[in-house]
Scaffold this motif. Structure first.
Motif, mmCIF file in Angstrom:
data_model
loop_
_atom_site.group_PDB
_atom_site.id
_atom_site.type_symbol
_atom_site.label_atom_id
_atom_site.label_comp_id
_atom_site.label_asym_id
_atom_site.label_seq_id
_atom_site.Cartn_x
_atom_site.Cartn_y
_atom_site.Cartn_z
ATOM 1 N N PRO A 7 0.817 -1.218 0.000
ATOM 2 C CA PRO A 7 0.000 0.000 0.000
ATOM 3 C C PRO A 7 0.850 1.267 0.000
ATOM 4 O O PRO A 7 0.490 2.259 -0.615
ATOM 5 N N TYR B 87 -7.526 -4.285 0.230
ATOM 6 C CA TYR B 87 -6.918 -5.381 -0.499
ATOM 7 C C TYR B 87 -7.718 -6.648 -0.273
ATOM 8 O O TYR B 87 -7.984 -7.019 0.855
ATOM 9 N N HIS C 141 -2.875 -9.637 -1.938
ATOM 10 C CA HIS C 141 -1.710 -8.836 -2.299
ATOM 11 C C HIS C 141 -1.386 -9.009 -3.775
ATOM 12 O O HIS C 141 -1.604 -10.076 -4.358
ATOM 13 N N VAL D 214 -7.181 -2.105 -7.281
ATOM 14 C CA VAL D 214 -7.194 -2.004 -5.827
ATOM 15 C C VAL D 214 -8.424 -1.184 -5.451
ATOM 16 O O VAL D 214 -8.613 -0.079 -5.941
#
Length: 147
Positions: free
Chosen positions: A95, A116, A119, A128
Motif C-alpha cells: 500500500p 486489499y 496482495h 485495488v
C-alpha cells in the motif's frame, strides 16, 4: 441534576447531550471522571456551538471525499518491481508504494482507505479497491512492470 455529557457514556448518551441524572450518580461518578459537566446556560451553549463546528467539518469532509473519489476512479499508476521469468514478483506491491505513486500524481490518500482482497504478486494490471469517509467506493488501476 442536569448534566451535559462531555464523553460518550454507554448507558447514558453521547457527547453534547443534556441529561437528567440522580444527584449521587452525577456528583460521585460522572463529574469526577470528567464524563460530564453541570448543565448551565453557558455550558449548553458551548456544546451546541461545538456540535455545529463538528457538523460543518463533516460536511466539508464528505465533499472532499466525493471529489477525491472522482479523481481516483480515473487513475492508472505504474509500479516497477523485480519479478522472475514467469511474471511472479519476488515480493508484493505494498500500500505504501501505491500511496507514493498517487502522491507523485498530486493525489493525497491515506492507506487506511485502500482495501486489499489479496496482495499483488504478479506482473500485469490489477485493481485495488478503496472506500472513503463518505462511503464512496471505487477502484484504482495498478500496472505492475517487471524490472
Amino acid at each position: 441534576m442536569r448534566i451535559v455529557l462531555v464523553k460518550k457514556v454507554v448507558s447514558l448518551g453521547n457527547p453534547g447531550e443534556v441529561k437528567e441524572v440522580s444527584e449521587g450518580y452525577g456528583r460521585n461518578f460522572l463529574l469526577p471522571q470528567g464524563l460530564a459537566v453541570i448543565a448551565t446556560a453557558s455550558t449548553i451553549a458551548q456544546w451546541q456551538q461545538k456540535k455545529q463546528i463538528v457538523e460543518a467539518h463533516k460536511v466539508h469532509e464528505v465533499k472532499q471525499a466525493s471529489i477525491l473519489a472522482k479523481k481516483l476512479n480515473n487513475v492508472l499508476i505504474e509500479v516497477s518491481a523485480k519479478a522472475n521469468k514467469a511474471g511472479t514478483l519476488f515480493g508484493a506491491v505494498t500500500p505504501d508504494q501505491i500511496i507514493k505513486k498517487l502522491v507523485d500524481q498530486k493525489i493525497e490518500l491515506d492507506k487506511k482507505y485502500l482495501q486489499y482482497s489479496e496482495h499483488i504478486k504478479k506482473v500485469g494490471e490489477h485493481q485495488v479497491n478503496f472506500k472513503l469517509v463518505d462511503g464512496s467506493e471505487g477502484k484504482i488501476r495498478v500496472k505492475v512492470i517487471s524490472l
